[in-house]
Design a protein around this motif. Sequence first.
Motif, mmCIF file in Angstrom:
data_model
loop_
_atom_site.group_PDB
_atom_site.id
_atom_site.type_symbol
_atom_site.label_atom_id
_atom_site.label_comp_id
_atom_site.label_asym_id
_atom_site.label_seq_id
_atom_site.Cartn_x
_atom_site.Cartn_y
_atom_site.Cartn_z
ATOM 1 N N GLY A 1 0.789 -1.148 0.055
ATOM 2 C CA GLY A 1 0.013 -0.037 0.047
ATOM 3 C C GLY A 1 0.632 1.393 -0.103
ATOM 4 N N ARG A 2 1.975 1.264 -0.301
ATOM 5 C CA ARG A 2 2.871 2.584 -0.112
ATOM 6 C C ARG A 2 2.788 3.019 -1.647
ATOM 7 N N ARG A 3 2.734 4.535 -1.676
ATOM 8 C CA ARG A 3 2.535 5.186 -2.836
ATOM 9 C C ARG A 3 3.973 5.039 -3.453
ATOM 10 N N LEU A 4 4.119 4.747 -4.693
ATOM 11 C CA LEU A 4 5.314 4.483 -5.842
ATOM 12 C C LEU A 4 5.257 5.367 -6.854
ATOM 13 N N VAL A 5 6.399 6.362 -7.184
ATOM 14 C CA VAL A 5 6.683 6.952 -8.626
ATOM 15 C C VAL A 5 7.838 6.605 -9.084
ATOM 16 N N ALA A 6 7.871 6.473 -10.305
ATOM 17 C CA ALA A 6 9.025 6.025 -11.154
ATOM 18 C C ALA A 6 9.377 7.108 -12.226
ATOM 19 N N GLN A 7 10.596 7.380 -12.506
ATOM 20 C CA GLN A 7 11.059 7.998 -13.748
ATOM 21 C C GLN A 7 11.863 7.011 -14.479
ATOM 22 N N CYS A 8 11.687 7.056 -15.730
ATOM 23 C CA CYS A 8 12.211 5.861 -16.433
ATOM 24 C C CYS A 8 13.145 6.772 -17.867
ATOM 25 N N LYS A 9 14.480 6.474 -17.749
ATOM 26 C CA LYS A 9 15.451 6.964 -18.819
ATOM 27 C C LYS A 9 15.978 5.950 -19.682
ATOM 28 N N ARG A 10 15.824 5.871 -20.894
ATOM 29 C CA ARG A 10 16.017 5.091 -21.751
ATOM 30 C C ARG A 10 17.295 5.820 -22.618
ATOM 31 N N PHE A 11 18.607 5.678 -22.133
ATOM 32 C CA PHE A 11 19.602 6.351 -22.702
ATOM 33 C C PHE A 11 20.491 5.426 -23.249
ATOM 34 N N ALA A 12 21.557 6.032 -24.007
ATOM 35 C CA ALA A 12 22.484 4.909 -24.533
ATOM 36 C C ALA A 12 23.304 4.432 -23.367
ATOM 37 N N PRO A 13 24.133 3.208 -23.378
ATOM 38 C CA PRO A 13 24.789 2.761 -22.346
ATOM 39 C C PRO A 13 26.039 3.527 -21.779
ATOM 40 N N TYR A 14 26.632 4.086 -22.843
ATOM 41 C CA TYR A 14 27.624 5.032 -22.508
ATOM 42 C C TYR A 14 27.184 6.574 -21.730
ATOM 43 N N ILE A 15 26.160 6.727 -21.651
ATOM 44 C CA ILE A 15 25.815 7.951 -21.030
ATOM 45 C C ILE A 15 25.404 7.690 -19.667
ATOM 46 N N SER A 16 25.680 8.736 -18.737
ATOM 47 C CA SER A 16 25.371 8.315 -17.132
ATOM 48 C C SER A 16 24.112 9.205 -16.669
ATOM 49 N N ILE A 17 23.529 8.876 -15.703
ATOM 50 C CA ILE A 17 22.670 10.063 -15.159
ATOM 51 C C ILE A 17 23.330 10.634 -13.986
ATOM 52 N N THR A 18 23.131 11.966 -14.217
ATOM 53 C CA THR A 18 23.917 13.000 -13.249
ATOM 54 C C THR A 18 23.345 13.208 -12.098
ATOM 55 N N SER A 19 23.825 14.047 -11.263
ATOM 56 C CA SER A 19 23.480 14.515 -9.782
ATOM 57 C C SER A 19 22.156 15.457 -10.118
#
Length: 344
Positions: free
Chosen positions: A264-282
């Motif tokens: 019953g916990r509220r869940l949210v998600a962000q989905c990023k389909r990036f190329a494998p050589y790109i990184s998610i930044t701060s």
Amino acid sequence: MINESALLESRSLRHSVLGRTDVLDRVKALSLLPDGMHVTTAMVAAYFEVGLEAIKSLVKDHRAELEASGYRLLTGEELRSFKDLSGFQSRTGSLALFSRRAVLNIAMLLRDSNVARQVRVYLLDMEYLARTQPVENSTPTEVLSLDDRIDQRITHILGKTVVPMFNALIETSGEHRRELIALRAGVQRIERRLRHHHARLQRLEAPLEERPLAGVMAAMDAMNSRKFEEHIATLLNRDGCTDVVVQGGPGDRGIDVIALTADGRRLVAQCKRFAPYISITSSDVQKFVGSAKVLYSADVALFVATCPFTSDALSIATDSGITAVDRALLEKWSAGEPLKVLGH
């Protein structure tokens, strides 16, 4: 299916997939020397984001295997000739060169490199897709619609012009008949290989619903953003979440999927389909924190990506209560391993 540990340990398995050098550029752009064929030790180290000694150590331990893959150490006249022909400038008395096959070989030997692991995962995914799809005979109409990375005109010219030319020459030639027949056979082999390669590309890039999904990162890399969000929603449903809604798009305020966990916990998600050589930044994570915690008051916040996260991004995620699902964890999740944060 070949697994990663077997690939690291078995020279014969590594040799069997050395032809798939295209995966190098799919993971990260590989810069080449002016000759367009080789890279130096320093360039290999930069590609895999490791120190020079790591590459030199592999060369020392696997010299014969790497030489069979195209590794060369130039000295003396051979080095001078290479400099003259390529325009490459170096003051050293020797120069180690790696072909693209040798670089792929390094990727299958180098354990302590995230880039090398991504290459191995992508390589195994592509091989899995190729092995599990049935071979189909291509019709002329299919051939004309295949991937433009292979120039279809070559296949057409070989089949419609060159082979008939050899047929005519064979009919009128007596002295060189045997040689012409051998040449014709060689051209026909090339034509068959091109057609087979066309068909293979078509299988690999077929619509997603025709591919096995579980554990196959190559399939996710082929999705568009909406399909990827729907895939994450499917995983959430599989793991007991309810009221799962995909809402990604204009006005989503950085939240692509919302749901309730099994408890019953509220869940949210962000989905990023990036190329494998790109990184998610701060900064990417910081923006998500605002949406997840302030706008949605989420109990569980997932930042799901087909690529790695920078160390700063991971630190901010940990401090903010965000679960970072990077490429490696996403692969395990897709293969059936549930996310711990979704449990009771």
